[in-house]
Motif scaffolding. Sequence first.
Motif, short mmCIF file in Angstrom:
data_model
loop_
_atom_site.label_atom_id
_atom_site.label_comp_id
_atom_site.label_asym_id
_atom_site.label_seq_id
_atom_site.Cartn_x
_atom_site.Cartn_y
_atom_site.Cartn_z
N ARG A 197 17.62 14.45 -9.55
CA ARG A 197 17.98 14.66 -8.16
C ARG A 197 17.63 13.40 -7.36
O ARG A 197 16.59 12.78 -7.60
CB ARG A 197 17.23 15.85 -7.56
N PRO A 198 18.45 13.01 -6.40
CA PRO A 198 18.18 11.77 -5.65
C PRO A 198 17.07 11.98 -4.62
O PRO A 198 17.12 12.90 -3.83
CB PRO A 198 19.52 11.52 -4.94
N THR A 199 16.07 11.13 -4.64
CA THR A 199 14.93 11.32 -3.74
C THR A 199 14.50 10.07 -2.99
O THR A 199 13.78 10.17 -2.00
CB THR A 199 13.71 11.84 -4.54
N VAL A 200 14.91 8.88 -3.45
CA VAL A 200 14.37 7.65 -2.88
C VAL A 200 14.62 7.55 -1.38
O VAL A 200 13.72 7.25 -0.60
CB VAL A 200 14.94 6.42 -3.61
N GLU A 201 15.85 7.80 -0.95
CA GLU A 201 16.16 7.67 0.48
C GLU A 201 15.34 8.66 1.30
O GLU A 201 14.81 8.33 2.37
CB GLU A 201 17.66 7.87 0.72
N PHE A 202 15.25 9.90 0.84
CA PHE A 202 14.52 10.91 1.59
C PHE A 202 13.03 10.61 1.65
O PHE A 202 12.36 10.90 2.65
CB PHE A 202 14.73 12.30 0.97
N GLY A 211 10.89 -5.49 -4.22
CA GLY A 211 12.15 -5.04 -3.64
C GLY A 211 12.89 -4.06 -4.52
O GLY A 211 13.91 -3.50 -4.12
N VAL A 212 12.38 -3.83 -5.73
CA VAL A 212 13.03 -2.92 -6.67
C VAL A 212 12.26 -1.61 -6.73
O VAL A 212 11.02 -1.62 -6.87
CB VAL A 212 13.13 -3.54 -8.07
N ILE A 213 12.96 -0.50 -6.61
CA ILE A 213 12.38 0.83 -6.72
C ILE A 213 13.07 1.56 -7.86
O ILE A 213 14.31 1.59 -7.92
CB ILE A 213 12.52 1.64 -5.42
N ASP A 219 0.80 -1.23 0.00
CA ASP A 219 0.00 0.00 0.00
C ASP A 219 0.83 1.28 0.00
O ASP A 219 0.27 2.38 -0.03
CB ASP A 219 -0.91 0.01 1.22
N THR A 220 2.15 1.14 0.05
CA THR A 220 3.01 2.33 0.11
C THR A 220 2.98 3.07 -1.22
O THR A 220 3.14 2.47 -2.29
CB THR A 220 4.46 1.94 0.45
N VAL A 221 2.79 4.38 -1.15
CA VAL A 221 2.78 5.22 -2.35
C VAL A 221 3.85 6.30 -2.17
O VAL A 221 3.84 7.04 -1.19
CB VAL A 221 1.40 5.90 -2.55
N PRO A 222 4.79 6.41 -3.10
CA PRO A 222 5.81 7.46 -2.99
C PRO A 222 5.17 8.85 -2.98
O PRO A 222 4.18 9.09 -3.68
CB PRO A 222 6.67 7.25 -4.24
N ARG A 223 5.74 9.74 -2.20
CA ARG A 223 5.25 11.13 -2.19
C ARG A 223 5.80 11.92 -3.37
O ARG A 223 5.19 12.91 -3.79
CB ARG A 223 5.66 11.81 -0.88
N ILE A 224 6.94 11.51 -3.87
CA ILE A 224 7.63 12.29 -4.90
C ILE A 224 7.37 11.67 -6.27
O ILE A 224 7.51 10.45 -6.46
CB ILE A 224 9.14 12.34 -4.61
N ALA A 225 6.99 12.50 -7.22
CA ALA A 225 6.78 12.02 -8.58
C ALA A 225 8.08 11.49 -9.16
O ALA A 225 9.17 11.94 -8.79
CB ALA A 225 6.24 13.16 -9.45
N GLY A 226 7.96 10.53 -10.07
CA GLY A 226 9.15 9.98 -10.70
C GLY A 226 9.74 8.80 -9.97
O GLY A 226 10.77 8.27 -10.38
N VAL A 227 9.10 8.37 -8.86
CA VAL A 227 9.57 7.22 -8.09
C VAL A 227 8.51 6.13 -8.18
O VAL A 227 7.32 6.40 -7.95
CB VAL A 227 9.84 7.59 -6.63
N GLU A 228 8.91 4.90 -8.48
CA GLU A 228 7.96 3.80 -8.64
C GLU A 228 8.44 2.58 -7.86
O GLU A 228 9.57 2.14 -8.00
CB GLU A 228 7.83 3.43 -10.12
N ILE A 229 7.55 2.04 -7.03
CA ILE A 229 7.81 0.79 -6.32
C ILE A 229 7.27 -0.34 -7.19
O ILE A 229 6.05 -0.44 -7.40
CB ILE A 229 7.13 0.79 -4.94
N LEU A 230 8.15 -1.18 -7.69
CA LEU A 230 7.70 -2.27 -8.56
C LEU A 230 6.98 -3.34 -7.74
O LEU A 230 7.37 -3.64 -6.61
CB LEU A 230 8.89 -2.87 -9.31
N LYS A 231 5.94 -3.92 -8.34
CA LYS A 231 5.12 -4.94 -7.67
C LYS A 231 5.12 -6.23 -8.49
O LYS A 231 5.26 -6.20 -9.72
CB LYS A 231 3.67 -4.44 -7.52
#
Length: 556
Positions: free
Chosen positions: A207-212, A199-201, A179-191
């Motif tokens: 600009r790096p955003t995944v960790e933040f 486990g792949v994002i 159910d997790t949805v990234p807050r930042i556009a351009g980030v995708e959690i693969l299902k």
Amino acid sequence: MTPPLPVTVLHNAHIITFDPARPRATALAFRAGRLIAVGDDEVLQRAGPQAEIRDLGGATVIPGINDTHAHMEREGLKRQRPSLAGVRNVADILDRIRAAARTTPAGQWIVTMPVGTPPFFFDGPEALEEKRVPDRHELDAAAPDHPVYIQGVFGNWGTPPGYTALNSRALALNGITRDTVPRIAGVEILKDAGGEPTGVIVERNNRPTVEFDLLPAVPRFGFHDRLEGVRLSQKLYNARGTTSIYEGHGSAAETISVYRRLWELGELTVRVGLVVSPSWSDLAEAKKIMRDWLASARGAGLGDGWLRVSGLHIAYGGDETTACCARAHLPDTGWSGFVEQAVTPSDFREAAFLAAEHDLRLHTIVNDKLHEILPVLEAINEKYPLDGRRWVIEHVGRTNAGELAALARLGVLVTTIPTYFLWKGGWRYPSEPDGGDWVVPHRHMLDAGIPLSIATDNIPYDPFFTLWVVANRQERLSKRVIGPGQRLDAETALRLFTVAGARLTFDESWKGPLKPGFAADLAVLSDDPTRVPPQDLRDISVRLTVVDGRIVHEAG
């Protein structure tokens, strides 16, 4: 009576001084960190019996490299995480993870560098036989007792997309579920087919955003990590002839603290000029901070010949969600070293006026938007004349004659990042009607009388790679030359990469050219950049680097 300080003489050399009074020499002498003689045989004849004399065998000597957009704090950090360089397939990656698990206490994180070929990681998963990174289940099998994180590429090294991989423990610790949805556009959690995270994002932002955004539990670089990182970075930069850096993109409080600590310990081997990267969240806070807390950064700032802090960086543009997520993690700044900002055009205008009011030098990255920023500078100039304030425009991409004439009238300094725009990012300019003549137009800038310096931006940190780019202007993918008329000869490019940057730190009266009374900051090269073919500039190595009269690098 105190005995005189020892003199060191370098002779039998081809010395490019950038001193108009004596452009070439064959010998020089220094004592107590300053040059005391530059000339020919007479320098050696007057050396005295106690002098240390080095015969350079005809090698070329240049002033030390001054990298004016260096991001030096990053390079050493790259060596703190296990590398995946050379892996051919997923099985090779899993072998590296198993090896790390054997030496890492159970429960502790295993964090690696990205998949791909360093330093750029352009190939990413395409370098692997399977054309993908491992999924959570494969990583679980390799390290069942550890959370595992393979970071995606940092955009400044390579190009998006970046592929992050985590095992099940890492996903759980970060609270990532179906159910997790990234807050930042351009980030995708693969299902997977069942809707569960693989486990792949995938990160499609530069600009790096995944960790933040998604990975609060991943270990961050702490103060000690950054301190050790800069210690190593200095050695690496010294080994490429770099004796001074300038961080015009700004440095967060944590980064400034790291450099301050090394300065206090007397461990700096690179002269450092820093610019404040502010963390304010709105204009009201910006006004208060400029008025009440940044007095030490006003004008020429505070510091000495080793460390100086002056001015601030204010971004133009940026994503507000990214900036908010990043600020929530301070003092950690990830790989950036500066605070992520998002500034609207109207807020930029007001913040820039506030900077002028409080005598804080403005640094801003313009890319292809110089035409939007110039009217702000011109309006400020009417109330607070900018000539002599040494405001800095950075990352100039596409521009034109009128804009360059305006910058020259305003007395604004310019730094360029040729590798970023011409080699790495030249694909952005595939059909310029002028053939790219106004993309990072170094020759036009010099003709306009603009005080100009060039820099590496840590992509890579090797200044001779950047010199190669400036002299050849060849785009990475197509090999097309962008704006052939803007290519610089090696001597002109060297001047922009050595003596020109001293103006940024108000040091031009004592640092830069190899002339008596100036700092003994220099590099001894394997080849003469002014005599090798332009295509060979990136192959030049550094035999010896001297900072403040002290050898900080010697090959072999």
